[in-house]
Design an enzyme around this catalytic site. Structure first.
Site, short mmCIF file in Angstrom:
data_model
loop_
_atom_site.label_atom_id
_atom_site.label_comp_id
_atom_site.label_asym_id
_atom_site.label_seq_id
_atom_site.Cartn_x
_atom_site.Cartn_y
_atom_site.Cartn_z
N LYS A 195 0.73 -1.14 -0.18
CA LYS A 195 0.19 0.02 0.05
C LYS A 195 0.88 1.36 0.00
CE LYS A 195 -1.90 2.43 3.22
NZ LYS A 195 -1.65 3.97 2.53
N GLU A 269 10.27 0.49 10.33
CA GLU A 269 11.42 1.63 10.20
C GLU A 269 10.66 2.90 10.33
OE1 GLU A 269 13.13 4.59 8.85
OE2 GLU A 269 13.17 3.71 6.79
N CYS A 303 13.37 10.53 7.30
CA CYS A 303 13.37 9.90 8.83
C CYS A 303 14.84 10.08 9.42
CB CYS A 303 12.86 8.52 8.74
SG CYS A 303 13.43 7.64 7.46
N GLU A 400 10.19 14.79 16.13
CA GLU A 400 10.40 14.73 14.37
C GLU A 400 9.62 15.75 13.71
OE1 GLU A 400 9.35 11.16 12.29
OE2 GLU A 400 11.20 11.50 11.23
#
Lengths: 490, 270
Positions: A195, A269, A303, A400
């Protein structure tokens, strides 16, 4: 005696004008609407629902894609399970041929894929052209080479495929993340249902077309477009034996809970808040380029971005002066322009998240710097941003941001640098800049992070394992370690 | 009426007659170059010249080039099948040769992960060992199978980054010389592979004694020739790889046998 050359004020403030150099898009065929890729064919979604995918640089709708529901997920997983019976029994050499072919077709259609990636996601064309697409093709090439060598990869451990892999990927590197997921899965003999992210489905659909062109057996790769609920349904499907997810730590935790007790194999991850550490003996000009690459590459939608800059106190002022001046030369704007360094923010939601965190930084007392640059009127944009006077407790130093926002902190001793760098729940990556090789290795030993870049940043290669410590997830992608995530071993 | 092909040596990326002007007819009516000591020396020089460039290419790039060789060979299956006598055994040999290129194309960027090590020495040092190509390799192809015998030795030598001077099968050299045409169109830089045909007993002593050859893959040597080669090889301590009955097996060790291992020490500390 060295004579320092001082640039005149005039030179420093001069703005470089560039003629527009837009990449052509007329060779690209984007359909008005797309269906789901199940069992080797494009099929109408059971849900009958479609949603728009938008070019974030213009706000224009590019196409409409299907939203897969539970029934669609079930159809796709069933197709993958059917295909698994023959695909897993195919000789490694034959599987390798199929995957090599995918790699070659991606290379042949590189231009189309790069333009599509840039239009759907907002990243500068020079990145999709020079980084995303070539690396994606290289990933398939590398893992094709493992498909017929599994016995050499895991000697005496009888490697077997796991079954159907349900894979959910993010919007920051759509095609590259697809490659990271699909290539090792197929090499080991698994079949996949993937997806793509809600905002960037088009390159995955182009990849579905490549699977058809390559005569890949039907059902080996299935692509389901959709949003979070589609992903949740896929992850929860009982016939999925392996779940691989790249995305936020928050969703990663939900997936770990959702798969608990199911016996499903899981790799995650997730997010990061990487420290990029600059020592006083670092080659400063190189470090500046590394800092810029570390946080402004792909608009900071990375990331492993070097979002916390740790600078040895003695060089803070000259470093900041150089960094600010370098920011003035970054070209922000049309992602399709070949000169563009920083493109569009991927979505309105992401832009709002960045704005919210930047406001928190200002409110908490950090000092903001943004270069003067013109932003396009339509689309989603954010200026490259530097925060100084940042305390470790500020949200911009802990959370983040996933945008072009750098928080600058300082340290005095190597021990303090280590302490501050590791002071985060994340542990994906770290950077270190110093002229001393022994210090690089000393620091690398002490970083609680899965990847450490020394005198470079944001390097990726199919042969090099990538993944996080702590709340940045578990499992590795790339290299031999990435293959291990897709096999059952004695 | 056919336009017949003149079979030539493949040297430094070009197709040339033997400088000696000699030919022989080992395989039907074709005149095949009977290579000389001078041809051999020219080829070693070309291989040495090509070594820095080829060995410093990225492993990934070398993989792409070897895969290209598989693509080019695949496109000429019919021609090779005929050259090898036609029929199923010939077809099988060509298929296996294509497979060999594909297999080693996949090893270029994996040899280090398979055979490299990080060594936990008892001290503050980072210590690692990695394989590197040995240099110019002389490949003595087996007499049979004429194509596969050569490819099974050539592909692993190139995989690790070596450059090669290959002695074709003496009795059936046409497939080896035609393979040169495949390699010439596979993005291999000139000189990385050189193919020499001729009388083995005439060429082998010079190859074995050449001071700029680093290793010999003696797959095609008889027991007596192997002893000769080993003795002459001592002149510059050439590595002599004696492939036993398993010479045709696909194995990363076929590549690693033609590689050196380098260990690097680096201190750790602020």
């Amino acid at each position: 005696m060295a004579i320092a050359k001082r640039p005149s004020t005039e030179m420093r403030e001069r703005r470089f004008e560039y003629a527009a150099a837009p990449e052509a898009t007329d060779h690209l065929k984007i359909a008005d609407s797309y269906s789901l890729f199940i069992g080797g064919r494009f099929v109408e979604p059971h849900s009958r629902r479609r949603f728009a995918t938008v070019n974030p640089a213009t706000g224009q709708t590019l196409s409409e894609v299907a939203e897969a529901d539970d029934a669609d997920v079930d159809r796709a997983v069933t197709a993958a399970a059917d295909a698994f019976r023959s695909w897993s029994r195919l000789s490694g050499a034959k599987r390798a041929r199929h995957i090599f072919r995918l790699s070659r077709l991606m290379q042949e259609r590189a231009r189309e894929l790069a333009v599509l990636e840039t239009m759907d996601g907002g990243k500068p064309i020079k990145e999709s052209r020079d980084v995303d697409v070539p690396l994606a093709a290289a990933h398939f090439f590398y893992y094709a080479g493992w498909a017929d060598k599994l016995e050499w990869a895991f000697p005496n451990r009888r490697p077997r495929p796991l079954g159907v892999a349900g894979q959910v990927i993010p919007w920051n590197f759509p095609l590259l993340m697809l490659a990271w997921k699909i290539a090792p899965a197929l090499a080991a003999g698994n079949t996949v249902v993937l997806k793509p992210a809600e905002t960037t489905p088009l390159s995955a659909l182009a990849f579905a077309d490549i699977c058809q062109q390559a005569d890949l057996p039907p059902g080996v790769v299935n692509i389901l477009t959709g949003a979070g609920s589609t992903g949740a349904s896929l992850v929860g499907h009982p016939d999925v034996r392996k779940v691989a997810f790249t995305g936020s730590t928050e969703v990663g935790k939900e997936i770990q809970r959702a798969t608990a007790g199911s016996g499903k194999h899981l790799t995650l991850e997730l997010g990061g808040k990487a420290a990029n550490i600059v020592f006083e003996d670092a080659p400063l000009d190189q470090a500046i380029e590394g800092i810029v690459n570390g946080i402004y590459f792909n608009q900071g939608h990375v990331c492993c971005a070097g979002s916390r800059l740790l600078v040895q106190e003695s060089i803070l002022e000259p470093l900041l002066a150089k960094l600010k001046s370098r920011l003035g030369t970054l070209r922000v704007g049309d992602p399709l322009d070949k000169n563009t360094d920083v493109g569009a923010i991927n979505s309105r939601a992401q832009l709002e998240k960045i704005e919210g965190l930047v406001n928190s930084g200002i409110e908490e007392g950090a000092e903001i710097y943004q270069p003067a640059c013109d932003l396009p009127e339509r689309g989603y944009w954010f200026r490259p941003t530097i925060f100084t006077n940042v305390a470790q407790s500020y949200r911009i130093a802990r959370e983040e941001i996933f945008g072009p926002v750098l928080s600058v902190l300082t340290f005095r001793t190597p021990d303090e640098a280590v302490e501050k760098a590791n002071n985060t729940p994340y542990g994906l990556s770290a950077g270190v800049w110093t002229d001393k090789g022994s210090r690089i290795l000393w620091l690398a030993e002490r970083m609680r992070a899965g990847v450490v870049w020394a005198n470079t940043f944001n390097r990726f290669d199919p042969t090099s394992p990538f993944g996080g410590y702590k709340e940045s997830g578990f499992g590795r992608e790339g290299g031999l370690h990435g293959l291990a995530a897709y096999v059952e071993l004695d | 009426m056919d336009v017949r092909k003149t079979y030539k040596l493949f040297a430094a990326g070009e197709f040339v007659r033997s400088e000696s002007g000699r030919t022989y007819q080992p395989d039907g009516p074709h005149n095949v170059p009977r290579g000389s000591r001078k041809d051999l020396r020219d080829m070693v020089k070309a291989a040495r010249g090509a070594f820095p460039g080829w060995s410093r290419r990225t492993a990934m790039n070398r993989g792409q080039v070897l895969y290209r060789a598989a693509e080019m060979l695949d496109g000429r299956r019919a021609e090779f099948r005929d050259l090898l006598g036609g029929g199923r055994p010939a077809g099988g040999q060509v298929d296996a040769a294509v497979e060999t290129w594909v297999w080693y194309a996949g090893w270029t960027d994996k040899l280090h992960q398979f055979a490299g090590t990080v060594n936990p020495v008892a001290g503050p040092y980072f210590n690692f060992t990695l394989p590197e190509p040995t240099g110019v390799v002389g490949v003595v192809a087996p007499e049979e199978p004429a194509l596969l015998g050569l490819v099974r030795r050539l592909a692993p030598a190139l995989c690790g980054g070596n450059t090669v001077v290959a002695l074709a099968s003496e009795r059936a050299p046409l497939a080896a010389l035609t393979l040169g045409e495949v390699l010439a169109t596979s993005d291999l830089p000139p000189g990385v592979v050189n193919v020499l045909s001729g009388k083995r007993q005439e060429l082998l002593p010079w190859l074995a004694a050449h001071m700029d050859v680093n290793a010999i893959d003696a797959a095609g040597c008889t027991a007596a020739q192997l002893a000769q080669v080993q003795e002459a090889a001592a002149g510059n301590l050439k590595r002599v790889v004696q492939s036993g009955p398993g010479a045709e097996a696909l194995s990363p060790h076929a590549a690693l046998d033609l590689m050196e291992f380098k260990t690097v020490w680096h201190p750790i500390g602020v």
